[in-house]
Every structure is written in C-alpha cells, then in structure tokens.
Enzyme design. Structure first.
Site, short mmCIF file in Angstrom:
data_model
loop_
_atom_site.label_atom_id
_atom_site.label_comp_id
_atom_site.label_asym_id
_atom_site.label_seq_id
_atom_site.Cartn_x
_atom_site.Cartn_y
_atom_site.Cartn_z
N ASP A 180 -4.52 6.95 10.19
CA ASP A 180 -4.14 5.64 10.72
C ASP A 180 -2.72 5.60 11.26
O ASP A 180 -2.31 4.63 11.89
CB ASP A 180 -4.34 4.55 9.65
CG ASP A 180 -3.47 4.74 8.41
OD1 ASP A 180 -2.54 5.57 8.44
OD2 ASP A 180 -3.73 4.06 7.41
N ASN A 227 3.83 -5.13 5.80
CA ASN A 227 2.71 -5.91 6.29
C ASN A 227 3.18 -7.16 7.03
O ASN A 227 2.51 -7.62 7.96
CB ASN A 227 1.78 -6.29 5.14
CG ASN A 227 1.02 -5.09 4.61
OD1 ASN A 227 0.40 -4.35 5.36
ND2 ASN A 227 1.08 -4.88 3.30
N GLY A 286 -1.97 -4.38 1.20
CA GLY A 286 -2.10 -5.60 1.99
C GLY A 286 -1.09 -6.68 1.65
O GLY A 286 -0.99 -7.68 2.35
N SER A 305 0.81 -1.23 0.00
CA SER A 305 0.00 0.00 0.00
C SER A 305 0.84 1.27 0.00
O SER A 305 0.39 2.31 -0.46
CB SER A 305 -0.93 0.01 1.22
OG SER A 305 -0.18 -0.09 2.43
N HIS A 318 0.09 5.22 6.93
CA HIS A 318 0.20 5.54 5.51
C HIS A 318 0.46 7.03 5.33
O HIS A 318 -0.25 7.85 5.92
CB HIS A 318 -1.07 5.13 4.77
CG HIS A 318 -1.31 3.66 4.77
ND1 HIS A 318 -2.11 3.05 5.70
CD2 HIS A 318 -0.83 2.69 3.96
CE1 HIS A 318 -2.13 1.74 5.45
NE2 HIS A 318 -1.36 1.50 4.41
#
Length: 205
Positions: free
Chosen positions: A171, A90, A62, A22, A174
């Site tokens: 979040d 991840n 992801g 991502s 990111h």
C-alpha cells in the site's frame, strides 16, 4: 558492572504506553514485528535503560488524533510511567482540518502532563498531494505543541521509511518489518530519554 546489572534486572519494569494508529498497532505485520514489540526488544538489547521496560501496544488502526483522545483515559491507566504519542497520519490522509488535529493533540498532551507523565511526541508530515498550504498548517502542529508542553519530540515517525519502496508494504503507507526496524533504530535515543524521565519520576527524583 555485575551489581548494576543485578539491580536493573530486579527492579520493577517501567510501563510505557505507545498510543497510536496502525503505524503503532502493526498493521499487516506479524505481532512480533509491531513497533512496540520491536522497540521493547531494542531497549532490552542495548542495556542502557535504568530499569527493564515494557512497551504496551495501544495502537488502533484507523484512529485519528480525536479518536486517540476519546480513548486516552482507559488506554493510559494509573500504572503507566510514560507515553509515546503517535497520532495524526490518518488526519492528514483524510484531509481533516489541521485545527481539529491540533486541538485533539493539545488536549492529549495537556491531560498527560497534568498527570505528571513524561511524554514523547512523534511528529507526522502531511502528504505532498495535500498542497503546500495544508502541509504548512499540518506539519507545524507537532513541533509547536512539543514546545508548548515541553515534551520530548521526534520530528517524523516515518523518517527514513516514508516513500521507500523496499521498506513499505504494497500500500506504500505501512512499513514492512525492515521499515519498523529503521523506525525503531532512529527513534531509540528519544525513547531512551523518555525512559530516563520515567525512571526518575518513579524514583521520586
């Protein structure tokens, strides 16, 4: 100067694939602010590359390193001149066994090097809450693999951005558009080196 500019403009663009998760895909951002788009614009703006460059966004939100390996062959086609590998975030967030991450990245680099493709490996660091033992095992993957495969290396993809509230989305993981700008500015010299290697390969030097 004009002659150099003309030859650069008329040369066929080099195709660099950004294979990632991502952070590459541009999660939560307008398409124009995704890392590959901003990087391509930065390369064009500085005019220091021997040829025009197209950066292909092969980021999938992801994805783990193992997921990246699974789609490697179709994500990096025969017409590609170089690859930026940005995977592993991840894996760390999910607490996956570092040995599994290492094996997948090792295989990705092995396959790309077997094809003679120049590679820039972007490193990742494990979150502090994973504990010192996990951190040590995970963080060492990237410099060790870069040395093993003799590829270009950028130690931490989120350098200057991680944990900086004003540079990240809500979040906290990111980057915002400003954060992407920081990433691009910091990684640019290594990408320029990658482009140089890709150009030399294309020209048969």
């Amino acid at each position: 100067m004009a002659q150099t500019t003309t030859s650069r403009t008329t040369a066929a663009p080099l195709k660099i694939v950004a294979l990632g998760d991502s952070l590459t895909a541009g999660y939560g951002l307008p398409p124009a602010d995704a890392f590959p788009v901003r990087l391509e614009k930065a390369l064009a703006a500085n005019g220091r590359t021997p040829r025009p460059v197209t950066i292909v966004n092969a980021g999938v939100s992801g994805d783990t390193a193992t997921d990246g390996l699974a789609r490697l062959d179709w994500a990096v086609g025969d017409d590609v001149d170089g690859v930026i590998v940005e995977l592993g975030a991840n894996d760390a967030l999910r607490g996956l066994d570092p040995a599994v991450t290492r094996q997948a990245l090792d295989e990705i680099l092995t396959r790309l090097k077997a094809r003679g493709l120049p590679v820039l490996l972007a490193g990742m660091l494990a979150p502090p809450n994973m504990g010192p033992e996990y951190q040590q095992a995970f963080d060492r993957i990237f410099p060790e693999l870069a040395a093993k495969h003799d590829v270009l290396f950028y130690p931490f993809f989120l350098d200057g951005v991680a944990a900086e509230r004003g540079l990240n989305q809500r979040d906290g993981m990111h980057p915002e558009a400003k954060g992407v700008g920081v990433i691009v500015a910091r990684i640019l010299p290594q990408v320029e080196a990658l482009v140089g290697q890709a150009a030399a390969r294309r020209d048969g030097k």
